[in-house]
Enzyme design. Structure first.
Site, PDB file in Angstrom:
ATOM      1  CD  GLU A 248    -114.748 -54.720-108.174  1.00 20.94           C
ATOM      2  OE1 GLU A 248    -115.835 -54.528-108.019  1.00 20.94           O
ATOM      3  OE2 GLU A 248    -113.882 -54.198-108.825  1.00 20.94           O
TER       4      GLU A 248
ATOM      5  N   PRO B 119    -110.782 -37.532-112.504  1.00 22.38           N
ATOM      6  CG  PRO B 119    -111.335 -36.612-114.657  1.00 22.38           C
ATOM      7  CD  PRO B 119    -109.985 -36.995-113.596  1.00 22.38           C
ATOM      8  NE  ARG B 120    -114.214 -45.653-110.254  1.00 23.23           N
ATOM      9  CZ  ARG B 120    -113.837 -46.489-109.217  1.00 23.23           C
ATOM     10  NH1 ARG B 120    -112.983 -46.093-108.333  1.00 23.23           N
ATOM     11  NH2 ARG B 120    -114.290 -47.727-109.085  1.00 23.23           N
TER      12      ARG B 120
ATOM     13  N   GLY C 293    -103.933 -45.299-111.850  1.00 21.99           N
ATOM     14  CA  GLY C 293    -102.801 -45.736-110.915  1.00 21.99           C
ATOM     15  C   GLY C 293    -101.966 -44.782-110.298  1.00 21.99           C
ATOM     16  CD  GLU C 294     -99.167 -41.446-112.385  1.00 22.84           C
ATOM     17  OE1 GLU C 294     -98.427 -41.678-113.249  1.00 22.84           O
ATOM     18  OE2 GLU C 294     -99.908 -40.167-112.563  1.00 22.84           O
TER      19      GLU C 294
ATOM     20  CG  ASN D 196    -110.744 -46.604-101.312  1.00 21.09           C
ATOM     21  OD1 ASN D 196    -110.901 -46.475-100.048  1.00 21.09           O
ATOM     22  ND2 ASN D 196    -109.798 -47.057-101.766  1.00 21.09           N
TER      23      ASN D 196
ATOM     24  CB  ILE E 109    -109.449 -46.959 -97.453  1.00 23.27           C
ATOM     25  CG1 ILE E 109    -110.807 -47.548 -96.757  1.00 23.27           C
ATOM     26  CG2 ILE E 109    -108.278 -47.464 -96.636  1.00 23.27           C
ATOM     27  CD1 ILE E 109    -111.178 -48.920 -96.927  1.00 23.27           C
ATOM     28  CD  GLU E 110    -107.128 -45.497-103.354  1.00 22.87           C
ATOM     29  OE1 GLU E 110    -107.765 -44.711-103.898  1.00 22.87           O
ATOM     30  OE2 GLU E 110    -106.666 -46.294-104.118  1.00 22.87           O
TER      31      GLU E 110
END
Length: 426
Positions: free
Chosen positions: A70, A273-274, A322-323, A347, A349-350
């Site tokens: 989010e 991994p998530r 974050g990468e 996601n 979209i990335e």
């Protein structure tokens, strides 16, 4: 605001809900303490969860981004709000969301234009303290978060609360229909939703003032240093092999992907991994499967530069947060995790932002928009079974950069549409 809200049945339910939160308080504190043993951020600034804050900033825009996903969807909107001279408060429930806010807006936090804090627990007194302390111009709740005390406190305080970048997944919609959770939607001042189908669901559930604004992630900024680092490392790491990045892999689908990797000896994989608590677990799975891999943390420094000559490996384990754009910059195509478990895919979209074709598993109800549109446009491939995934990897569909660019451009612009809708509804 409508005088008939909340209806009597909902009022009675809210009384029971308030009692339950008081009864559960010891359990909640124990939960935070246990999580805090692994991640101290869970119990840091604990007083904020009860509505106590130092030096509150008045009349800012409030953005509630419960966790990492989010917060990332909110980032381009916050950037535009700041560019227009606004101050912003972000609230979060998980450390992942708060850490992303403090990382992304470190400079703005230092300058005093952004403040990142915990969202209050669902107690009336906690929200009264929060709203009296900050007196936000309005609140934006990212995606679909329905917290009764938050909604009722904002109505009582006179703070417009909007659902933003909202989607109502069909499973949730079918489950909530006619129930008390759906009834709470009428308590929002309005909603900014991703598509016409989403607007129809929210309207049917009782939400008023709905605008179709699209998906904010299409406007998400791309860190160029991630792409530069990927371009430098890609020839050495991949050695011109077909390369696939597995993004946000969740518990329950590792066996499928590890089996796929073992059956594709001529390909290179980046395995992300998530959740960070799964990094060691996945490393052990790869090691037990006899796969030649290395961890990002062992090979690269904080600037994504190699600390020594890169080894000859088949899998790079992405054990960092974050990468993602760096990991995606290394691949030819992306496989989005979560699609092979009922909780649903993440996601798409990335990778599309980097003009990388996408492959998803059968469970896409969580990303119905824009996955359905991306599949129809031919830039995303849905595979129903692990065998179909294997075949797709071995013979990937041909997707052109022009196809992805046309799709991406057609869906961008959500930030400006959202800000225009806010002005119309305030």
């Amino acid at each position: 605001m409508a005088d008939d809200f909340p209806p009597l049945k909902l009022r009675l339910a809210l009384i029971g809900y308030a009692i339950l939160w008081w009864v559960m308080l010891p359990v909640i504190l124990i939960y935070l303490w246990r999580r805090g043993r692994k991640d101290p951020d869970y119990i840091d600034h604990l007083s904020e969860r009860f509505g106590r804050y130092r030096n509150p900033h008045k009349s800012a825009v409030w953005v509630h981004a419960v966790s990492l996903g989010e917060m990332r969807s909110a980032t381009p909107l916050i950037r535009e709000l700041l560019a227009r001279g606004e101050h912003v408060i972000t609230t979060h429930f998980t450390p992942a969301g708060r850490r992303e806010a403090t990382r992304e807006f470190a400079g703005e936090i230092a300058a005093g234009t952004v403040r990142s804090i915990w969202v209050p627990f669902e107690y009336g007194f906690a929200y009264r303290r929060f709203l009296n302390a900050f007196t936000p111009k309005y609140g934006l709740v990212m995606e679909i978060e329905i917290w009764p005390r938050m909604i009722m406190a904002c109505r009582k305080h006179g703070t417009p609360l909007f659902m933003c970048n909202a989607q109502y997944p069909k499973k949730s919609y079918d489950k909530d229909k006619g129930g008390l959770r759906a009834a709470l939607l009428a308590g929002f001042a309005g909603g900014f939703v991703k598509s016409q189908g989403q607007k129809d669901r929210f309207a049917d559930a009782g939400m008023r003032n709905i605008a179709i604004t699209g998906e904010l992630r299409f406007d998400q900024p791309i860190p160029q240093h991630h792409l530069t680092a990927a371009a430098d490392l890609r020839p050495i790491l991949t050695q011109n092999r077909p390369t696939f990045t597995l993004t946000s892999v969740v518990e329950g689908e590792d066996a499928i992907y590890i089996d796929m990797i073992r059956n594709c000896p001529d390909a290179c994989f980046i395995y992300v991994p998530r959740a960070p608590e799964r990094f060691d677990e996945v490393a052990e799975m790869l090691r037990a499967a006899g796969i030649n891999f290395a961890r990002r943390s062992e090979l690269l420094d904080q600037n994504l530069a190699a600390t020594s000559p890169l080894p000859d490996i088949d899998v790079l384990l992405g054990d960092s947060m974050g990468e993602m754009y760096f990991y995606l910059g290394l691949c030819d195509q992306a496989i989005v995790g979560g699609g092979f478990v009922p909780k649903g895919a993440h996601n798409v979209i990335e990778p599309l932002a980097l003009r990388k074709p996408v492959i998803v598993g059968p469970h896409i109800w969580t990303i119905e928009y824009p996955a359905t549109e991306a599949i129809a446009a031919g830039v995303c491939t849905l595979v129903d079974t692990p065998d179909a995934l294997q075949m797709t990897i071995q013979s990937p569909p041909k997707v052109t950069e022009a196809q992805i660019t046309a799709f991406y451009d057609a869906h961008a612009g959500g930030v400006l549409r959202t800000l225009a809708a806010i002005e119309d509804m305030r």
